[in-house]
Write a protein that holds these residues in place. Sequence first.
Motif, PDB file in Angstrom:
ATOM      1  N   PHE A   1      22.420  32.063  -3.025  1.00  0.00           N
ATOM      2  CA  PHE A   1      21.660  32.188  -1.809  1.00  0.00           C
ATOM      3  C   PHE A   1      22.903  31.009  -1.162  1.00  0.00           C
ATOM      4  O   PHE A   1      22.700  29.540  -1.529  1.00  0.00           O
ATOM      5  CB  PHE A   1      20.465  31.191  -2.279  1.00  0.00           C
ATOM      6  N   MET A   2      24.347  30.865  -0.741  1.00  0.00           N
ATOM      7  CA  MET A   2      25.071  30.625   0.444  1.00  0.00           C
ATOM      8  C   MET A   2      24.742  29.054   0.659  1.00  0.00           C
ATOM      9  O   MET A   2      25.098  27.692  -0.078  1.00  0.00           O
ATOM     10  CB  MET A   2      25.944  31.037   0.003  1.00  0.00           C
ATOM     11  N   GLY A   3      23.752  28.956   1.352  1.00  0.00           N
ATOM     12  CA  GLY A   3      23.388  28.125   1.992  1.00  0.00           C
ATOM     13  C   GLY A   3      22.542  26.952   1.274  1.00  0.00           C
ATOM     14  O   GLY A   3      22.770  25.490   1.950  1.00  0.00           O
ATOM     15  N   LYS A   4      21.268  27.169   0.724  1.00  0.00           N
ATOM     16  CA  LYS A   4      20.928  26.638  -0.191  1.00  0.00           C
ATOM     17  C   LYS A   4      22.558  25.381  -1.369  1.00  0.00           C
ATOM     18  O   LYS A   4      21.910  24.236  -1.382  1.00  0.00           O
ATOM     19  CB  LYS A   4      19.710  26.937  -1.054  1.00  0.00           C
ATOM     20  N   GLN A   5      22.837  26.403  -1.442  1.00  0.00           N
ATOM     21  CA  GLN A   5      24.603  25.552  -2.434  1.00  0.00           C
ATOM     22  C   GLN A   5      25.141  24.256  -2.197  1.00  0.00           C
ATOM     23  O   GLN A   5      25.474  23.836  -2.363  1.00  0.00           O
ATOM     24  CB  GLN A   5      25.033  27.362  -3.980  1.00  0.00           C
ATOM     25  N   LEU A   6      25.323  24.996  -0.795  1.00  0.00           N
ATOM     26  CA  LEU A   6      25.748  23.995  -0.131  1.00  0.00           C
ATOM     27  C   LEU A   6      25.394  23.125   0.751  1.00  0.00           C
ATOM     28  O   LEU A   6      26.258  22.278   1.616  1.00  0.00           O
ATOM     29  CB  LEU A   6      26.754  24.810   0.744  1.00  0.00           C
ATOM     30  N   SER A   7      24.163  23.280   0.855  1.00  0.00           N
ATOM     31  CA  SER A   7      23.249  22.290   1.680  1.00  0.00           C
ATOM     32  C   SER A   7      23.890  20.521   1.483  1.00  0.00           C
ATOM     33  O   SER A   7      23.876  19.754   2.322  1.00  0.00           O
ATOM     34  CB  SER A   7      21.710  21.989   1.753  1.00  0.00           C
ATOM     35  N   ASP A   8      23.879  20.344   0.493  1.00  0.00           N
ATOM     36  CA  ASP A   8      24.771  18.911  -0.224  1.00  0.00           C
ATOM     37  C   ASP A   8      25.909  18.365   0.331  1.00  0.00           C
ATOM     38  O   ASP A   8      26.597  17.380  -0.056  1.00  0.00           O
ATOM     39  CB  ASP A   8      23.479  18.618  -1.378  1.00  0.00           C
ATOM     40  N   PHE A   9      26.831  19.888   0.287  1.00  0.00           N
ATOM     41  CA  PHE A   9      28.359  19.546   0.137  1.00  0.00           C
ATOM     42  C   PHE A   9      28.440  19.205   1.626  1.00  0.00           C
ATOM     43  O   PHE A   9      28.073  19.463   3.109  1.00  0.00           O
ATOM     44  CB  PHE A   9      28.905  20.874   0.028  1.00  0.00           C
TER      45      PHE A   9
ATOM     46  N   LYS B   1      31.179  17.351  -2.840  1.00  0.00           N
ATOM     47  CA  LYS B   1      29.704  16.163  -2.520  1.00  0.00           C
ATOM     48  C   LYS B   1      30.143  14.946  -3.791  1.00  0.00           C
ATOM     49  O   LYS B   1      30.361  15.381  -4.262  1.00  0.00           O
ATOM     50  CB  LYS B   1      28.527  17.312  -3.053  1.00  0.00           C
ATOM     51  N   GLU B   2      29.514  13.698  -2.611  1.00  0.00           N
ATOM     52  CA  GLU B   2      29.411  12.467  -3.491  1.00  0.00           C
ATOM     53  C   GLU B   2      28.360  12.096  -3.742  1.00  0.00           C
ATOM     54  O   GLU B   2      27.665  12.333  -3.106  1.00  0.00           O
ATOM     55  CB  GLU B   2      30.543  11.592  -2.685  1.00  0.00           C
ATOM     56  N   GLU B   3      28.260  11.429  -5.371  1.00  0.00           N
ATOM     57  CA  GLU B   3      27.119  10.942  -5.640  1.00  0.00           C
ATOM     58  C   GLU B   3      27.327   9.184  -5.679  1.00  0.00           C
ATOM     59  O   GLU B   3      27.836   8.435  -6.752  1.00  0.00           O
ATOM     60  CB  GLU B   3      27.120  11.579  -7.235  1.00  0.00           C
ATOM     61  N   LYS B   4      27.183   8.534  -4.621  1.00  0.00           N
ATOM     62  CA  LYS B   4      27.666   6.936  -4.748  1.00  0.00           C
ATOM     63  C   LYS B   4      28.231   6.666  -5.656  1.00  0.00           C
ATOM     64  O   LYS B   4      28.677   5.897  -6.216  1.00  0.00           O
ATOM     65  CB  LYS B   4      26.092   6.441  -5.388  1.00  0.00           C
ATOM     66  N   GLU B   5      29.700   7.082  -5.177  1.00  0.00           N
ATOM     67  CA  GLU B   5      30.666   6.572  -5.259  1.00  0.00           C
ATOM     68  C   GLU B   5      31.133   6.447  -7.157  1.00  0.00           C
ATOM     69  O   GLU B   5      32.047   6.544  -7.889  1.00  0.00           O
ATOM     70  CB  GLU B   5      31.335   5.292  -5.135  1.00  0.00           C
ATOM     71  N   LYS B   6      29.890   7.227  -8.158  1.00  0.00           N
ATOM     72  CA  LYS B   6      30.325   7.531  -9.385  1.00  0.00           C
ATOM     73  C   LYS B   6      30.692   9.031  -9.751  1.00  0.00           C
ATOM     74  O   LYS B   6      31.988   8.861 -11.057  1.00  0.00           O
ATOM     75  CB  LYS B   6      28.957   7.213 -10.191  1.00  0.00           C
ATOM     76  N   SER B   7      30.148  10.094  -8.592  1.00  0.00           N
ATOM     77  CA  SER B   7      30.921  10.842  -9.361  1.00  0.00           C
ATOM     78  C   SER B   7      31.414  12.160  -7.732  1.00  0.00           C
ATOM     79  O   SER B   7      30.546  11.586  -6.820  1.00  0.00           O
ATOM     80  CB  SER B   7      30.167  11.941  -9.996  1.00  0.00           C
ATOM     81  N   LYS B   8      32.036  13.364  -8.195  1.00  0.00           N
ATOM     82  CA  LYS B   8      32.433  13.886  -6.936  1.00  0.00           C
ATOM     83  C   LYS B   8      32.728  15.273  -7.082  1.00  0.00           C
ATOM     84  O   LYS B   8      33.486  15.564  -8.751  1.00  0.00           O
ATOM     85  CB  LYS B   8      34.021  13.866  -6.169  1.00  0.00           C
ATOM     86  N   GLN B   9      32.039  16.537  -6.817  1.00  0.00           N
ATOM     87  CA  GLN B   9      32.215  17.996  -7.165  1.00  0.00           C
ATOM     88  C   GLN B   9      32.990  18.483  -5.660  1.00  0.00           C
ATOM     89  O   GLN B   9      32.740  18.224  -4.894  1.00  0.00           O
ATOM     90  CB  GLN B   9      30.847  18.386  -7.312  1.00  0.00           C
ATOM     91  N   ILE B  10      34.134  18.718  -6.335  1.00  0.00           N
ATOM     92  CA  ILE B  10      34.709  19.806  -5.479  1.00  0.00           C
ATOM     93  C   ILE B  10      34.519  21.579  -5.217  1.00  0.00           C
ATOM     94  O   ILE B  10      34.780  21.878  -6.205  1.00  0.00           O
ATOM     95  CB  ILE B  10      36.421  19.244  -5.221  1.00  0.00           C
ATOM     96  N   ILE B  11      34.494  22.060  -4.479  1.00  0.00           N
ATOM     97  CA  ILE B  11      34.280  23.215  -4.395  1.00  0.00           C
ATOM     98  C   ILE B  11      35.278  24.063  -3.391  1.00  0.00           C
ATOM     99  O   ILE B  11      36.121  23.668  -2.666  1.00  0.00           O
ATOM    100  CB  ILE B  11      32.771  24.044  -3.738  1.00  0.00           C
ATOM    101  N   VAL B  12      36.121  24.852  -4.149  1.00  0.00           N
ATOM    102  CA  VAL B  12      37.485  25.776  -2.914  1.00  0.00           C
ATOM    103  C   VAL B  12      36.913  26.631  -3.380  1.00  0.00           C
ATOM    104  O   VAL B  12      36.447  27.362  -4.956  1.00  0.00           O
ATOM    105  CB  VAL B  12      38.709  25.348  -4.357  1.00  0.00           C
ATOM    106  N   LYS B  13      37.473  27.555  -2.682  1.00  0.00           N
ATOM    107  CA  LYS B  13      37.223  29.250  -1.952  1.00  0.00           C
ATOM    108  C   LYS B  13      38.579  29.283  -1.974  1.00  0.00           C
ATOM    109  O   LYS B  13      39.298  28.755  -0.528  1.00  0.00           O
ATOM    110  CB  LYS B  13      36.039  29.311  -1.099  1.00  0.00           C
ATOM    111  N   PRO B  14      39.625  29.706  -2.912  1.00  0.00           N
ATOM    112  CA  PRO B  14      41.022  29.742  -2.629  1.00  0.00           C
ATOM    113  C   PRO B  14      41.275  30.940  -1.856  1.00  0.00           C
ATOM    114  O   PRO B  14      40.123  32.068  -1.204  1.00  0.00           O
ATOM    115  CB  PRO B  14      41.755  30.080  -4.186  1.00  0.00           C
ATOM    116  N   TYR B  15      42.207  31.190  -1.124  1.00  0.00           N
ATOM    117  CA  TYR B  15      42.372  32.107  -0.215  1.00  0.00           C
ATOM    118  C   TYR B  15      43.360  33.808  -1.105  1.00  0.00           C
ATOM    119  O   TYR B  15      43.080  33.572  -2.674  1.00  0.00           O
ATOM    120  CB  TYR B  15      44.188  31.898   0.435  1.00  0.00           C
TER     121      TYR B  15
END
Length: 231
Positions: A115-123, A203-217
Motif C-alpha cells: 500500500f504505497m500511500g501508507k508506506q510513503l506517508s512519513d516521507f 524520512k528523517e528521525e530527529k537528525e539521528k537517521s535518514k531513510q531514502i527511497i529511490v525509484k530509479p529510471y
Amino acid sequence: MNYIIKMIRAIEGNVDITNEAWYEIVNYYSITQLILRSHAGRTIFAIPINQCEETADTYEFSQSCTGYNAAMYSLKKSDLVSVSAEYCEAANSLIMKCELNSGVELCLFVVNESFMGKQLSDFREMDIYNLHDFMEEVINNENEFCCVSVRVTDIYGLDIKLNPKRVYVNTLEDDWKLHISDDFNTFEVPIVDDPPVNEFYIKEEKEKSKQIIVKPYGQPFMEISLLFFKK
C-alpha cells in the motif's frame, strides 16, 4: 484504512463511487494488471501499470519512472459506458471491469499488496541534487552520516540486501547513476533530473537517521531503500 477494503465497503453499502475514485486506486498500489478484451473475451492488449493520470478527456494508465514509452493505455471518457468492481479473495485483488461503447471490456486487476500511500506517508520528496549533495557529504565525512544498509526490491520477487562500503551519485558520465557497492558486488541504476521519471523520498528521525527511497529510471516496479545513521 486499506484503500481496497474501503472501496469494497463502499460497494457493499451501495455508496456511489465516481470513476475518478475507481481509477485513483491504481496510484495507491504497486502493481495493477490492465487487460483489454474483445466482446468474445479474447485478450487484445495487456500491461502491468502503477500510475493513472486524469486529463480533461482521458484517463492515462502507464508505468511510473519510464517517461514516454509504449507501456501505456489511454481511455477516452467518452468511450466509457459503466464501471463495476468485485473483490477476489483467492487472488487478493480488486477486479474492476469497464464497459466501453465499442463492446470492448477494460479489466483492471489491482493486487492488494504494498500500500504505497501508507508506506510513503512519513516521507517527503527530494530532488536529485539534494540526493547528490547529501551523498557527497557522506563520502567526504562532512555530515557524520554513514550508510548502514541498502535493500533493493521489486514486485517480481527481487530482494537484495547489502552492507555497502560505497554509496554515491556517479556523475562522471552524462547519464548520472546511483552507485552502490560492497567488497564483492556493485549495483548501479540510472537517475535523471526529471521528477516524473525519477522519484526520491526521504524520512528523517530527529537528525539521528535518514531513510531514502529511490525509484530509479526505467524500473517502474523497483524500489531502493537506503538507511543512514549518524556516527
